[in-house]
Motif scaffolding. Sequence first.
Motif, PDB file in Angstrom:
ATOM      1  N   ARG A  84       0.818  -1.209   0.000  1.00 37.18           N
ATOM      2  CA  ARG A  84       0.000   0.000   0.000  1.00 37.18           C
ATOM      3  C   ARG A  84       0.855   1.264   0.000  1.00 37.18           C
ATOM      4  O   ARG A  84       0.460   2.264  -0.572  1.00 37.18           O
ATOM      5  CB  ARG A  84      -0.925   0.010   1.213  1.00 37.18           C
ATOM      6  CG  ARG A  84      -2.002  -1.037   1.120  1.00 37.18           C
ATOM      7  CD  ARG A  84      -3.005  -0.853   2.210  1.00 37.18           C
ATOM      8  NE  ARG A  84      -4.103  -1.785   2.028  1.00 37.18           N
ATOM      9  CZ  ARG A  84      -4.931  -2.118   2.989  1.00 37.18           C
ATOM     10  NH1 ARG A  84      -4.800  -1.594   4.196  1.00 37.18           N
ATOM     11  NH2 ARG A  84      -5.899  -2.969   2.753  1.00 37.18           N
ATOM     12  N   LEU A  85       1.991   1.187   0.658  1.00 33.40           N
ATOM     13  CA  LEU A  85       2.871   2.350   0.763  1.00 33.40           C
ATOM     14  C   LEU A  85       4.288   1.867   1.019  1.00 33.40           C
ATOM     15  O   LEU A  85       4.497   0.944   1.800  1.00 33.40           O
ATOM     16  CB  LEU A  85       2.416   3.255   1.914  1.00 33.40           C
ATOM     17  CG  LEU A  85       3.253   4.496   2.192  1.00 33.40           C
ATOM     18  CD1 LEU A  85       3.117   5.491   1.046  1.00 33.40           C
ATOM     19  CD2 LEU A  85       2.843   5.127   3.500  1.00 33.40           C
ATOM     20  N   ILE A  86       5.236   2.502   0.357  1.00 33.40           N
ATOM     21  CA  ILE A  86       6.646   2.200   0.580  1.00 33.40           C
ATOM     22  C   ILE A  86       7.366   3.526   0.773  1.00 33.40           C
ATOM     23  O   ILE A  86       7.235   4.429  -0.052  1.00 33.40           O
ATOM     24  CB  ILE A  86       7.260   1.439  -0.613  1.00 33.40           C
ATOM     25  CG1 ILE A  86       6.498   0.144  -0.867  1.00 33.40           C
ATOM     26  CG2 ILE A  86       8.739   1.156  -0.355  1.00 33.40           C
ATOM     27  CD1 ILE A  86       6.925  -0.582  -2.131  1.00 33.40           C
ATOM     28  N   GLN A  87       8.106   3.637   1.870  1.00 35.21           N
ATOM     29  CA  GLN A  87       8.868   4.852   2.158  1.00 35.21           C
ATOM     30  C   GLN A  87      10.302   4.476   2.491  1.00 35.21           C
ATOM     31  O   GLN A  87      10.526   3.479   3.171  1.00 35.21           O
ATOM     32  CB  GLN A  87       8.269   5.602   3.349  1.00 35.21           C
ATOM     33  CG  GLN A  87       6.872   6.102   3.122  1.00 35.21           C
ATOM     34  CD  GLN A  87       6.319   6.773   4.371  1.00 35.21           C
ATOM     35  OE1 GLN A  87       6.382   6.223   5.450  1.00 35.21           O
ATOM     36  NE2 GLN A  87       5.786   7.963   4.193  1.00 35.21           N
ATOM     37  N   ALA A  88      11.236   5.278   2.036  1.00 35.59           N
ATOM     38  CA  ALA A  88      12.646   5.073   2.360  1.00 35.59           C
ATOM     39  C   ALA A  88      13.186   6.364   2.956  1.00 35.59           C
ATOM     40  O   ALA A  88      12.963   7.444   2.413  1.00 35.59           O
ATOM     41  CB  ALA A  88      13.439   4.708   1.112  1.00 35.59           C
ATOM     42  N   VAL A  89      13.871   6.240   4.082  1.00 39.00           N
ATOM     43  CA  VAL A  89      14.448   7.401   4.752  1.00 39.00           C
ATOM     44  C   VAL A  89      15.856   7.073   5.221  1.00 39.00           C
ATOM     45  O   VAL A  89      16.179   5.914   5.472  1.00 39.00           O
ATOM     46  CB  VAL A  89      13.587   7.860   5.957  1.00 39.00           C
ATOM     47  CG1 VAL A  89      12.225   8.346   5.500  1.00 39.00           C
ATOM     48  CG2 VAL A  89      13.443   6.756   6.981  1.00 39.00           C
TER      49      VAL A  89
END
Length: 131
Positions: free
Chosen positions: A84-89
Amino acid sequence: MKRLVLAAALAAAVLLLSSCSTGELPKGMDKNAVCERAIAVVDAVCRGDYTVIPDDLPDGQTPEARMDAIQARLAALGGFSEYRLIQAVGSKSSDGAPSAVVILNCAFENGASTFTLSFDTGYRLTGIYLK
């Protein structure tokens, strides 16, 4: 049917990769590469392939305890449906080394769950957490 679900999941992952949000990743790390690596790990784990998780993660768990915890959570969730959502930090490891954290919000047959994966600058998995 399994191939159709896998193909749909892969297509959704590719779409999400294009929108994979990011903060400041460590110098030399590529947003798409770290997101692709994270997706590969989650895909493998959801298929029951735990060989993608190094035994020597610095989380204080034995490989067996880590695998048992992940297996129990995934069994309750049922089959994987989609990302549903992929975030990279960008982040720093416990020893202060630069790292990337990828958060993958996933839908399953019986609910949703979030994988949080950490990678060093060589894209080696250094942490995995399933909430």
